[in-house]
Design a protein around this motif. Sequence first.
Motif, PDB file in Angstrom:
ATOM      1  N   ALA A   1      33.782  50.246  42.453  1.00  0.00           N
ATOM      2  CA  ALA A   1      33.981  48.964  43.889  1.00  0.00           C
ATOM      3  C   ALA A   1      34.359  47.443  43.209  1.00  0.00           C
ATOM      4  CB  ALA A   1      33.344  48.446  44.816  1.00  0.00           C
ATOM      5  N   LEU A   2      33.355  47.289  41.504  1.00  0.00           N
ATOM      6  CA  LEU A   2      34.106  46.312  41.154  1.00  0.00           C
ATOM      7  C   LEU A   2      34.863  46.657  39.282  1.00  0.00           C
ATOM      8  CD1 LEU A   2      30.679  44.605  40.689  1.00  0.00           C
ATOM      9  CD2 LEU A   2      32.577  44.146  42.571  1.00  0.00           C
ATOM     10  N   LYS A   3      35.770  47.701  39.958  1.00  0.00           N
ATOM     11  CA  LYS A   3      36.038  48.379  38.375  1.00  0.00           C
ATOM     12  C   LYS A   3      37.545  47.186  37.993  1.00  0.00           C
ATOM     13  CE  LYS A   3      39.777  52.237  36.678  1.00  0.00           C
ATOM     14  NZ  LYS A   3      39.794  53.561  37.641  1.00  0.00           N
ATOM     15  N   LYS A   4      38.332  46.548  39.215  1.00  0.00           N
ATOM     16  CA  LYS A   4      38.797  45.673  38.805  1.00  0.00           C
ATOM     17  C   LYS A   4      38.684  44.728  38.232  1.00  0.00           C
ATOM     18  CE  LYS A   4      42.521  47.232  41.614  1.00  0.00           C
ATOM     19  NZ  LYS A   4      43.761  46.296  43.060  1.00  0.00           N
ATOM     20  N   VAL A   5      37.378  44.120  39.039  1.00  0.00           N
ATOM     21  CA  VAL A   5      36.538  42.844  38.232  1.00  0.00           C
ATOM     22  C   VAL A   5      35.927  42.834  36.599  1.00  0.00           C
ATOM     23  CG1 VAL A   5      34.152  41.596  38.926  1.00  0.00           C
ATOM     24  CG2 VAL A   5      35.889  42.305  40.370  1.00  0.00           C
ATOM     25  N   ALA A   6      35.586  43.889  36.698  1.00  0.00           N
ATOM     26  CA  ALA A   6      35.513  44.918  35.070  1.00  0.00           C
ATOM     27  C   ALA A   6      35.707  44.694  33.682  1.00  0.00           C
ATOM     28  CB  ALA A   6      34.896  46.358  35.261  1.00  0.00           C
ATOM     29  N   THR A   7      37.786  45.057  34.771  1.00  0.00           N
ATOM     30  CA  THR A   7      38.894  45.623  33.590  1.00  0.00           C
ATOM     31  C   THR A   7      39.247  43.796  33.172  1.00  0.00           C
ATOM     32  OG1 THR A   7      39.839  47.096  34.835  1.00  0.00           O
ATOM     33  CG2 THR A   7      40.836  45.730  33.448  1.00  0.00           C
TER      34      THR A   7
END
Length: 488
Positions: free
Chosen positions: A124-130
Motif C-alpha cells: 500500500a505504501l509503494k508510491k510513498v516508498a518510491t
Amino acid sequence: MAKLIIVVDKAQDWAPFYQYDGVMTLPNYLKWSATNKQRTRVINLCRQAQYLGTAYYCSLLAEARGHNVMPSVRAFNKFNRHEIADIADDVPITLLNQLNKALIDETSTQLTFNIYFGETELKALKKVATYLFEAFPVPILRVELQKKKTWHVKTLKIGSVHKLSESEQGLFGNILERYSHKIWRVEPANKKFKYDLAVLIDAKEKFPPCTPKALELFVKAAKRAAMDVEHIGAKDIHRLAEFDGLFIRETTAVNHHTFHMALKAEREGLAVIDDPNSILRCGNKVYLHTLFEQHKVPMPDGVMLFKQDDDSLVKAADTLGLPLVLKIPDGSFSRGVVKVKTLSELKTQLCALFEQSAIILAQRYTFTEYDWRIGVLNGQAIFACKYFMARNHWQIYKHGTAKTESGGFSTCAVADVPSHVVQAALQACAPIGDSLYGVDVKQDGDKVYVIEVNDNPNIDDGVEDLHLGNKLYDLIVSDFIRRIELKR
C-alpha cells in the motif's frame, strides 16, 4: 560493465548474504581503488552514517575517485549532520494524501518500516516508498510514521544492514539482487559477451520508435558482436551503471524520464544514443529554427510568434501568406502542428496553441506528396525512406478521435537519393551532434527544405530496414561499440 563494490565496516555484516568478491571494508576498498582504474559502482553499507563517520567518508572518497556511489555525499548532507532527516515541511500534499489513503484502515498511531532501494514489503505504501527513495536515495531508509489527526512522516533515518532481522535480511537481499542483479552472476572463464547494452523501451507506448520485431533484430545483431542486451524501463534508472551503453528506444522529451536517464547515463560514462544534448536540441522546433538560420540550413520561411505580442496574427499572415503552418515547439508525430487557410482559422489556432506554449513557430506551407526521411549516424547517411502523406491529408500522420492513420512509404538506397537532399540532411545534423537522427526533408524540384531533425528516429522492420536488412542493425551496433571503446 562497471565493477560493483559493496563496502561494509565489518566483514560479518555481509555474512548472511551470498559471498561476493566485491565486498570490502573501507580500508580494503581504498587500497583496491588505488590500483584499479576501471569504471566502478559502490554501494556503501558502512555503519557510521553520521557526519564524518565511516559511511560519510566512504562516499566522500568514492566520489573523489570518480566512482558512482550510493549514498552520495549530497544524500548524507540531507540528514543534517545526524542520522535523522527533518522533512516535516518538505513532504508534498499529494504524498500525504496518498499516505492517508493507503493507511485508512490502520488502527495504530505509529508505524515504522524500511525502504530498500526504493522498495518496501508494504504494498500500500509503494508510491510513498518510491517518492522517499528519490528524495533520500540511500540503500536502507528507516521510516517512522505518526498519526495525529492525519498520518505524516515523523522521521527518516539511514538504516544499517547489521541491524536487520533475519526476515528483513531476506527481503533486503532479494531487493538488492534485483537492484544490482549482475553481482550474483558467476562469470564463465570464456565470457561470451564483451559489452553490456541497456535498451530503454515502454511496452505501452502507442507510437514507439521501434517495432517489437525490429528490437529482436537489433538484439540478434548485438549478440553477433559479443554485446549483451537488456530491455529496461524508466524504473531502472538506478541500474544504469551496470551497463556500457544506453540505447533509448522510447519517444524522448526534455521534461521526461528519457532525458533524465540520458543525463544520468552520460554522467556514468556510458555511450548514449540519444545523448542529452541531442534530445535538448531536437526536442524544440524553435531551437532548431534558430540553429538552422545560423548555419544556413535550407528550411521553409518562418517566424517566431510570441504570446505577449498583439500583432502575432498580422505578422504571420503578412510575412508568410496563407495557408501557413503553426507548430508548438515540442510536438511529435504530427501532433501540435496545424495548417490554417484563413485569418479566422489563424486567430482561433493561435489562441489554442498559445495556451500550450509562449512561443509558436509559423512556417510557409509547401505541399509535397512525400517527405524524405534520411537516417544519419555519426555524420553518415545510413538509410533513406519516402514517407507519403496520409490519404486526404497534408501530413504523414492523420490523428482522428478513434484512430491514427498514416501514409505509405518507399525505402531506397542512400546512393539513389538526390545528392542535395542527403547534403541538406547532413548539414542539418552537423551543429546538433553525432548521434542517430532522422532528418525530414521536403524536395520541391531543385529546392529542398529541412523540416526537422528527430533525435529518436523510427527504425521499424520492413520499413527503414527494407533496403539494408540486418546490415542496418549491424551498423548501429558497430557504432555503439566504437563509442564504448572511446569511453574506455
